[in-house]
Scaffold this motif. Sequence first.
Motif, PDB file in Angstrom:
ATOM      1  N   VAL A  90       0.837  -1.205   0.000  1.00 63.09           N
ATOM      2  CA  VAL A  90       0.000   0.000   0.000  1.00 63.09           C
ATOM      3  C   VAL A  90       0.866   1.247   0.000  1.00 63.09           C
ATOM      4  CG1 VAL A  90      -1.619   1.336   1.408  1.00 63.09           C
ATOM      5  CG2 VAL A  90      -1.984  -1.112   1.044  1.00 63.09           C
ATOM      6  N   CYS A  91       1.933   1.199   0.833  1.00 63.41           N
ATOM      7  CA  CYS A  91       2.765   2.395   0.987  1.00 63.41           C
ATOM      8  C   CYS A  91       3.670   2.641  -0.211  1.00 63.41           C
ATOM      9  CB  CYS A  91       3.636   2.262   2.242  1.00 63.41           C
ATOM     10  SG  CYS A  91       2.702   2.291   3.779  1.00 63.41           S
ATOM     11  N   SER A  92       3.950   1.612  -0.998  1.00 61.60           N
ATOM     12  CA  SER A  92       5.005   1.781  -1.990  1.00 61.60           C
ATOM     13  C   SER A  92       4.581   1.629  -3.450  1.00 61.60           C
ATOM     14  CB  SER A  92       6.127   0.775  -1.703  1.00 61.60           C
ATOM     15  OG  SER A  92       5.605  -0.525  -1.702  1.00 61.60           O
ATOM     16  N   THR A  93       3.371   1.163  -3.727  1.00 60.74           N
ATOM     17  CA  THR A  93       2.965   0.896  -5.109  1.00 60.74           C
ATOM     18  C   THR A  93       3.062   2.141  -5.972  1.00 60.74           C
ATOM     19  OG1 THR A  93       1.492  -0.864  -4.395  1.00 60.74           O
ATOM     20  CG2 THR A  93       1.077   0.101  -6.553  1.00 60.74           C
ATOM     21  N   ALA A  94       2.651   3.266  -5.405  1.00 59.19           N
ATOM     22  CA  ALA A  94       2.627   4.490  -6.196  1.00 59.19           C
ATOM     23  C   ALA A  94       4.026   5.027  -6.464  1.00 59.19           C
ATOM     24  CB  ALA A  94       1.798   5.558  -5.464  1.00 59.19           C
ATOM     25  N   LEU A  95       4.995   4.573  -5.713  1.00 57.58           N
ATOM     26  CA  LEU A  95       6.318   5.181  -5.794  1.00 57.58           C
ATOM     27  C   LEU A  95       7.302   4.345  -6.595  1.00 57.58           C
ATOM     28  CD1 LEU A  95       6.686   6.394  -2.080  1.00 57.58           C
ATOM     29  CD2 LEU A  95       6.054   7.762  -4.084  1.00 57.58           C
TER      30      LEU A  95
ATOM     31  N   CYS B 192      14.965   1.192  -6.050  1.00 54.83           N
ATOM     32  CA  CYS B 192      13.875   1.977  -5.465  1.00 54.83           C
ATOM     33  C   CYS B 192      14.443   3.111  -4.621  1.00 54.83           C
ATOM     34  CB  CYS B 192      12.969   1.102  -4.598  1.00 54.83           C
ATOM     35  SG  CYS B 192      12.042  -0.111  -5.528  1.00 54.83           S
ATOM     36  N   PRO B 193      14.701   4.239  -5.194  1.00 51.42           N
ATOM     37  CA  PRO B 193      15.308   5.336  -4.426  1.00 51.42           C
ATOM     38  C   PRO B 193      14.463   5.791  -3.239  1.00 51.42           C
ATOM     39  CG  PRO B 193      15.403   5.744  -6.791  1.00 51.42           C
ATOM     40  CD  PRO B 193      14.511   4.572  -6.597  1.00 51.42           C
ATOM     41  N   THR B 194      13.161   5.543  -3.246  1.00 51.59           N
ATOM     42  CA  THR B 194      12.296   6.019  -2.151  1.00 51.59           C
ATOM     43  C   THR B 194      11.806   4.880  -1.257  1.00 51.59           C
ATOM     44  OG1 THR B 194      10.396   5.821  -3.630  1.00 51.59           O
ATOM     45  CG2 THR B 194      11.471   7.989  -3.484  1.00 51.59           C
ATOM     46  N   TYR B 195      12.620   3.825  -1.159  1.00 47.30           N
ATOM     47  CA  TYR B 195      12.158   2.632  -0.449  1.00 47.30           C
ATOM     48  C   TYR B 195      12.146   2.783   1.070  1.00 47.30           C
ATOM     49  CZ  TYR B 195      16.893   1.668   1.101  1.00 47.30           C
ATOM     50  OH  TYR B 195      18.103   1.756   1.705  1.00 47.30           O
TER      51      TYR B 195
ATOM     52  N   SER C  33       8.726   3.328   3.378  1.00 49.53           N
ATOM     53  CA  SER C  33       7.797   2.201   3.419  1.00 49.53           C
ATOM     54  C   SER C  33       8.403   0.990   4.125  1.00 49.53           C
ATOM     55  CB  SER C  33       7.384   1.814   2.001  1.00 49.53           C
ATOM     56  OG  SER C  33       6.693   2.885   1.396  1.00 49.53           O
ATOM     57  N   LEU C  34       9.689   0.739   3.866  1.00 54.02           N
ATOM     58  CA  LEU C  34      10.336  -0.393   4.526  1.00 54.02           C
ATOM     59  C   LEU C  34      10.383  -0.170   6.039  1.00 54.02           C
ATOM     60  CD1 LEU C  34      11.799  -3.079   4.317  1.00 54.02           C
ATOM     61  CD2 LEU C  34      13.931  -1.826   3.906  1.00 54.02           C
ATOM     62  N   GLN C  35      10.630   1.081   6.442  1.00 56.65           N
ATOM     63  CA  GLN C  35      10.670   1.378   7.883  1.00 56.65           C
ATOM     64  C   GLN C  35       9.319   1.084   8.520  1.00 56.65           C
ATOM     65  OE1 GLN C  35       9.108   4.168   9.714  1.00 56.65           O
ATOM     66  NE2 GLN C  35      10.021   3.340  11.589  1.00 56.65           N
ATOM     67  N   LYS C  36       8.242   1.472   7.856  1.00 55.15           N
ATOM     68  CA  LYS C  36       6.908   1.238   8.404  1.00 55.15           C
ATOM     69  C   LYS C  36       6.594  -0.257   8.474  1.00 55.15           C
ATOM     70  CE  LYS C  36       5.104   5.688   6.861  1.00 55.15           C
ATOM     71  NZ  LYS C  36       4.282   6.400   5.862  1.00 55.15           N
ATOM     72  N   ALA C  37       7.025  -0.995   7.463  1.00 59.25           N
ATOM     73  CA  ALA C  37       6.784  -2.430   7.463  1.00 59.25           C
ATOM     74  C   ALA C  37       7.526  -3.110   8.607  1.00 59.25           C
ATOM     75  CB  ALA C  37       7.202  -3.024   6.122  1.00 59.25           C
ATOM     76  N   LEU C  38       8.788  -2.733   8.790  1.00 55.33           N
ATOM     77  CA  LEU C  38       9.582  -3.331   9.872  1.00 55.33           C
ATOM     78  C   LEU C  38       9.025  -2.949  11.239  1.00 55.33           C
ATOM     79  CD1 LEU C  38      13.157  -2.755   8.415  1.00 55.33           C
ATOM     80  CD2 LEU C  38      11.978  -4.948   8.666  1.00 55.33           C
ATOM     81  N   TYR C  39       8.571  -1.725  11.381  1.00 55.93           N
ATOM     82  CA  TYR C  39       7.960  -1.280  12.644  1.00 55.93           C
ATOM     83  C   TYR C  39       6.744  -2.148  12.978  1.00 55.93           C
ATOM     84  CZ  TYR C  39       5.337   1.789  15.821  1.00 55.93           C
ATOM     85  OH  TYR C  39       4.634   2.300  16.884  1.00 55.93           O
ATOM     86  N   SER C  40       5.912  -2.411  11.965  1.00 61.75           N
ATOM     87  CA  SER C  40       4.725  -3.251  12.173  1.00 61.75           C
ATOM     88  C   SER C  40       5.120  -4.691  12.500  1.00 61.75           C
ATOM     89  CB  SER C  40       3.841  -3.216  10.930  1.00 61.75           C
ATOM     90  OG  SER C  40       3.403  -1.903  10.662  1.00 61.75           O
ATOM     91  N   LEU C  41       6.142  -5.189  11.812  1.00 63.38           N
ATOM     92  CA  LEU C  41       6.622  -6.542  12.110  1.00 63.38           C
ATOM     93  C   LEU C  41       7.069  -6.659  13.563  1.00 63.38           C
ATOM     94  CD1 LEU C  41       8.701  -7.392   8.919  1.00 63.38           C
ATOM     95  CD2 LEU C  41       6.796  -8.726   9.813  1.00 63.38           C
TER      96      LEU C  41
ATOM     97  N   THR D 130      17.882   7.482   9.819  1.00 57.12           N
ATOM     98  CA  THR D 130      18.420   7.885   8.512  1.00 57.12           C
ATOM     99  C   THR D 130      17.468   8.849   7.810  1.00 57.12           C
ATOM    100  OG1 THR D 130      19.552   5.763   8.274  1.00 57.12           O
ATOM    101  CG2 THR D 130      19.204   7.038   6.262  1.00 57.12           C
ATOM    102  N   LEU D 131      16.186   8.547   7.847  1.00 60.35           N
ATOM    103  CA  LEU D 131      15.190   9.407   7.205  1.00 60.35           C
ATOM    104  C   LEU D 131      15.135  10.793   7.841  1.00 60.35           C
ATOM    105  CD1 LEU D 131      12.342   6.772   6.811  1.00 60.35           C
ATOM    106  CD2 LEU D 131      13.485   7.960   4.917  1.00 60.35           C
ATOM    107  N   LEU D 132      15.398  10.870   9.163  1.00 58.19           N
ATOM    108  CA  LEU D 132      15.277  12.146   9.885  1.00 58.19           C
ATOM    109  C   LEU D 132      16.599  12.894  10.006  1.00 58.19           C
ATOM    110  CD1 LEU D 132      12.899  11.096  12.808  1.00 58.19           C
ATOM    111  CD2 LEU D 132      12.329  12.567  10.862  1.00 58.19           C
ATOM    112  N   ALA D 133      17.626  12.423   9.344  1.00 54.76           N
ATOM    113  CA  ALA D 133      18.940  13.054   9.477  1.00 54.76           C
ATOM    114  C   ALA D 133      18.840  14.556   9.202  1.00 54.76           C
ATOM    115  CB  ALA D 133      19.926  12.409   8.511  1.00 54.76           C
ATOM    116  N   GLY D 134      19.257  15.341  10.206  1.00 56.25           N
ATOM    117  CA  GLY D 134      19.238  16.796  10.057  1.00 56.25           C
ATOM    118  C   GLY D 134      17.885  17.428  10.276  1.00 56.25           C
ATOM    119  N   GLN D 135      16.865  16.636  10.640  1.00 59.97           N
ATOM    120  CA  GLN D 135      15.521  17.165  10.854  1.00 59.97           C
ATOM    121  C   GLN D 135      15.114  17.028  12.312  1.00 59.97           C
ATOM    122  OE1 GLN D 135      12.598  15.765   7.906  1.00 59.97           O
ATOM    123  NE2 GLN D 135      14.291  14.797   6.797  1.00 59.97           N
ATOM    124  N   ASP D 136      14.007  17.657  12.668  1.00 60.16           N
ATOM    125  CA  ASP D 136      13.479  17.543  14.021  1.00 60.16           C
ATOM    126  C   ASP D 136      12.904  16.145  14.234  1.00 60.16           C
ATOM    127  OD1 ASP D 136      14.135  20.152  14.595  1.00 60.16           O
ATOM    128  OD2 ASP D 136      12.168  20.935  13.978  1.00 60.16           O
TER     129      ASP D 136
END
Length: 908
Positions: free
Chosen positions: A14-19, A51-54, A57-65, A92-98
């Motif tokens: 669901v999270c990755s089909t469009a990307l 998949c440059p934007t993987y 979605s992978l993080q969300k899948a692993l979190y659910s697992l 990694t996704l939040l590097a340099g962000q709040d």
Amino acid sequence: MPRIVVFALIYFVVCSTALWGQCPTIAEINQRFYPDKLEVGSYEDSLANVCPTYRDSLQKALYSLSILAYVEGRDLRSAVYFGERALDLKRTLLAGQDPTETLGKCLHNLGIFTHNLGRYREAEAYLREAIEVYETIDHAERRMRSLAELGFVYGRMGDYDRSSEILMTLIRDGRKLGADRHVANGLRLLGQNLVQQKHHAAARDTLTNALAIYTILEDGMNIARTHLDLAGAAYGLKDYASVEQNAAAALAIFSAAGVDREVAKLQSLLALSRSAAGDETGALAAWNRNLDYVSTTGDPVLLAQAYDNGAELAAATGDYELAISRVGRAIGALVGEWTPSQESPVPTREDLLDNPYLVDLFIYLGDLARMYRLAGRSADALSAIYAADGVLDALAREQGGTVGKLFWREQAMPVYELAIAICREEAADTEAFLFFEKSRALLLLEAWAEADLMRLLPPELGRSLDSANRVLLGLQRTALTADAETLDSLRKNLIQTRSDINALQESVQRTLPAYATQQLAPTTIDEAAAREDLSRGNWDRQLQYFFGDERVYALALSGAETMLHDLGNRDAVEKAVRQLLYYFTGSDKIDQDPAGFLAHSHTVYRMLLAPLELQSGERLLVIPDGILAYLPFAALVTEGEQGDLGAASYLVRNHLVSYAQSATLLQRQQLAPASSPNVLAFAPFVATGRGEAPALPFSEQEITTLERTLGAELLLNDAATREQLLARMTDYGTIHLSSHAYANPEGDSPPRILTATEPVYLPDVYAHRLDCGLVTLSACQSNIGPLARGEGVLGLGRAFAAAGARGVVASLWTLNDRAAAAINEDFYAALKRGAGKPDALHEAQLKYLDRSDMPAYLKSPYYWAGLTYYGSARGIERKTFPWPWIGLAGLLVAGWWLWRKNGPKGEA
């Protein structure tokens, strides 16, 4: 775990089909993750190329697992694995962000997973960071959830002070925000802590308050959980009817909801309660139901608990082999397929220590040892005790924090008592030395070991850790006298400072791995080393005592032999000692009943020393335990007599008596380098009193003696401030404090010594490292404080020993300043002549007893026996007149004069 796989795959698609144009199919994901879930890293690398934007979605899948592995399968290791991978990706996704709420959730969940694995230090770190994230994003609801979990973790570690700080913060914030459920959660967790601390009546009251809130909120599951906790408190109070009532209330809710885990816990408690109440039939029925429910959960912890409780039921009927089998099955549930046998009475060390269930294993190994002993299998019982001791060392490394260590020290004492009892039965006197020494002041030893290791750290890191520890001790000192409002604001600072220290310690352990292994589990010396130390200190015999739950033991170590003695029933010994200590609660008690005092003193002598068959004139090193730490052994009367108090046959007349906290610490004190010859005399009440503290007219005599005999530098009256003492005491090898001090064994009055300004408390002393050969605390009650089992008296004397003093003279009760001044004068005169510190105090006390100018009433032991000496047998470093330098100067002057007289003349 098919449900986990399906859920994760649906989420992922669901999270990755469009990307993703070239993203994996469901089948490909299935092959990659299962059955070998450890290929996530390599799978991620392959995805990065297509998949440059993987990552999102992978993080969300692993979190659910991770959540499903925990909730559905109770597969904690998989939950941690997936959770850590999800956290790495989120960082990694939040590097340099709040930070975001999702980051906080990842951290919070990992805190839950790791504490369920018994990895408390990891859990603490995850939860502390989660709280910081929620504070940053101002998410009060999530923050309070993490506070509750952190409070629970500290409770499991036995660090009840820290747990209370966290939970009181939770309750306060919950009330402020009108979050009643969080208030109730905090109260329930506080109640659980009180049950664990065996404060069952207080636990019942706290839990009842939590139940009232949950009832208003109509929170059925938490109502049931609180009834379960109330049943535990009632069991501790032996109120078995209340156990049944609360269990029935909880069972109705849990059974209706199909919560088998909680039903299993209740049936386990009911089995124990009914057995204790004498209802063996009802107990067996509850235990069988417990096994039925446990089998549906697949939870090894609950299965182990069920079999251990079954062992207690078997032991109650005298079937000890069945009890051994059941405890073995409890341990086997946690370490794998192991059952006790003649060839394998305990699991291997590797199976025990490479295990997430150390807390449970420690308890069950102790139970196994007890069952082996009941079955007459003493050798197997000792094997189980050695295994439990190894687990305890691992637990100590895992816990961290003084209070948590104190908790586990207390849990270890019944195991050590069992070991000593077995050694006595098997005449294994030499083997008993280990268990006596392991029951001693290990936290004091850790303080010395940490000081040594701090010297090995890079200077900047060492300074940072030292500074953070000082801040913490300063906050703790402030808390001792703070009002309720100030305490609330202090709690947050305490929590943050402890977080800073934990982070620094992790950095230290990466820099210096020995810091973790040595500072948290210092090695105790063996019997041979203790015997060498006896010779080094010129003692003839070391007397170690163990004050157990059931019996009192003494281990007498001399140059030639080791003898273990059973001194009798603990209650009988404690009663006799308390009756004797009563006579030292006031200056008039002995005078009012001298015959009674002499009789009680002789009774205690017959209990504690007569069985050891001391030889005349032996020099004794006493290592007391429990209430014996308050006992002046020198004042015990060796003969049954009704004579004059001044002429009585006190132990001091025929034996030198000095003390140590443990043989291992004493060796460190004996081998420490020589200290400075400089002497500091500190006396704030020579001229006048302040407030309720009166002047000490004989304090001037003490100070004059020190100035005359040892050239002491003086801090007197208004100059004797707290600031001056703390700033200067690290510069002196001998420190004499003549002042007022206050403490009591109950611990409701924090130990402190008065100055011209503010008192000096224990945290003030702990914050310093002393290079000091002797500290004399010529002040009332300076060796008094609450007893910590396995550690001794938490008083001023112990604090100076922890700070590095090689020897400490301190008092067991309120001193008479005239008598103290007279004894101190002779004590320092003997030290000046080169006597060792134990010899100097022994000589001073004998001279006091033999003085003809002292009134008879001042010959009572109340006046001379209160000062005790703990530490090395060496003397002090003395200032010497610089004869060599004067001789050299004289030679130079003579040479110059001869040269002037006979040297070459100028021309006429």
